[in-house]
Design a protein around this motif. Structure first.
Motif, PDB file in Angstrom:
ATOM      1  N   VAL A 220       0.846  -1.199   0.000  1.00  0.00           N
ATOM      2  CA  VAL A 220       0.000   0.000   0.000  1.00  0.00           C
ATOM      3  C   VAL A 220       0.884   1.252   0.000  1.00  0.00           C
ATOM      4  CG1 VAL A 220      -1.888   1.213   1.133  1.00  0.00           C
ATOM      5  CG2 VAL A 220      -1.697  -1.286   1.352  1.00  0.00           C
ATOM      6  N   GLY A 221       0.650   2.137  -1.012  1.00  0.00           N
ATOM      7  CA  GLY A 221       1.402   3.374  -1.088  1.00  0.00           C
ATOM      8  C   GLY A 221       0.595   4.556  -0.558  1.00  0.00           C
ATOM      9  N   HIS A 222       1.289   5.540   0.105  1.00  0.00           N
ATOM     10  CA  HIS A 222       0.658   6.739   0.648  1.00  0.00           C
ATOM     11  C   HIS A 222       1.503   7.969   0.293  1.00  0.00           C
ATOM     12  CE1 HIS A 222      -2.076   4.427   3.354  1.00  0.00           C
ATOM     13  NE2 HIS A 222      -1.048   3.590   3.433  1.00  0.00           N
ATOM     14  N   THR A 223       0.861   9.139   0.262  1.00  0.00           N
ATOM     15  CA  THR A 223       1.576  10.401   0.061  1.00  0.00           C
ATOM     16  C   THR A 223       1.151  11.396   1.136  1.00  0.00           C
ATOM     17  OG1 THR A 223      -0.132  11.412  -1.341  1.00  0.00           O
ATOM     18  CG2 THR A 223       1.532  10.027  -2.447  1.00  0.00           C
ATOM     19  N   ASP A 224       1.817  12.571   1.122  1.00  0.00           N
ATOM     20  CA  ASP A 224       1.332  13.645   1.989  1.00  0.00           C
ATOM     21  C   ASP A 224       0.228  14.407   1.243  1.00  0.00           C
ATOM     22  OD1 ASP A 224       2.536  15.500   0.208  1.00  0.00           O
ATOM     23  OD2 ASP A 224       4.418  15.431   1.336  1.00  0.00           O
TER      24      ASP A 224
END
Length: 289
Positions: A220-224
């Motif tokens: 799972v990828g996340h960003t700000d």
């Protein structure tokens, strides 16, 4: 003349008897050979009185047989059933195999004290206290399995070897109630290219995941929150896919991996500070069924 011959025969047999008796230990009647010679002397002397050499010889033979049998019948030596030199009354191992070396109590020698007698011991010099197999050779020493966090998953297989006490873990040893952060996996700005020591972290992750060929993992990828939401979702997906491709290149089964991007939807902390935004730019894994 007959008496003289008889006397000579008797004296000769007696001399042989005395010589034989001196060659044995203990009372003369304890040895059947002495009894046989005594019988031969007596039988030969009696029969020789008839001045018949054949009779004398026959008498000697008969006397020897009778004397030997009488002596054997009255043998008072202690019984030694297994013939190991230790009398039965003192023998603590009365059925020792013929020819085996024994100690003072009639038991087979075990020089290294490992419980396997020398006759059968294929490793006769095993150090004292060593556990051995039936051949007398040391047993393999079991490897000590470490489980630092006491979660039931050995450290060499534990994806999260520092789980909190009492936490319920999944198959790979991580908290089953939340995703597992791949701490230290970073990317270039606005890019899916891995940077820093990300390779080292993912190499270790790949080695551990390969120990679980049947476990399915979601990356799972996340960003700000900076940038457009749609852009951030696409960027997070590309970063998750970058990690997936790397793990596959290191031998993890492709069918065990899938990747998704959640963009800025699930921040760990507030995006109001630089440190907060750094923490929110992350990649996690979770076990899926």
């Amino acid at each position: 003349m007959d008496v003289l011959r008889s006397s000579k025969f008797f004296l000769t047999a007696l001399a042989l008897f005395l010589l034989g008796g001196c060659a044995t230990s203990g009372p003369w009647y304890d040895d059947w050979r002495n009894c046989a010679m005594a019988g031969a002397a007596a039988g030969g002397a009696i029969a020789g009185a008839a001045d018949d050499s054949d009779a004398a010889i026959g008498g000697a033979v008969g006397g020897a047989i009778i004397g030997g049998l009488i002596c054997a019948a009255t043998d008072q030596s202690p019984a030694d059933s297994d013939g190991d030199g230790v009398p039965d009354e003192q023998d603590q191992c009365p059925a020792t195999p013929l020819g085996a070396k024994v100690d003072a109590v009639g038991c087979e020698l075990d020089s290294d004290g490992d419980g396997v007698v020398d006759r059968l011991d294929q490793c006769p010099n095993t150090p004292r206290g060593t556990k051995v197999d039936k051949r007398g050779c040391p047993l393999p020493v079991a490897a000590v399995v470490m489980d630092s966090d006491k979660d039931g998953v050995p450290d060499d297989r534990d994806f999260c070897p520092d789980s909190e006490p009492g936490v319920t873990v999944n198959e790979i040893g991580c908290d089953s109630t939340r995703p597992t952060l791949l701490r230290g996996v970073n990317f270039e700005t606005n890019s899916a290219n891995l940077t820093g020591n990300s390779d080292d972290i993912l190499n270790d992750a790949a080695d551990r995941l390969k120990l679980y060929p049947d476990v399915k993992i979601e990356i799972v990828g996340h960003t700000d929150s900076r940038g457009a939401e749609a852009y951030n979702k696409d960027l997070s997906m590309r970063r998750a896919k970058s990690v997936q491709d790397y793990l596959i290149s290191k031998g993890v089964k492709p069918s065990n991996l899938k990747s998704i991007g959640l963009g800025e939807e699930y921040p760990l902390v507030s995006n109001d500070t630089a440190d907060g935004r750094r923490q929110n730019r992350r990649v996690e894994i979770r076990v899926i069924q």
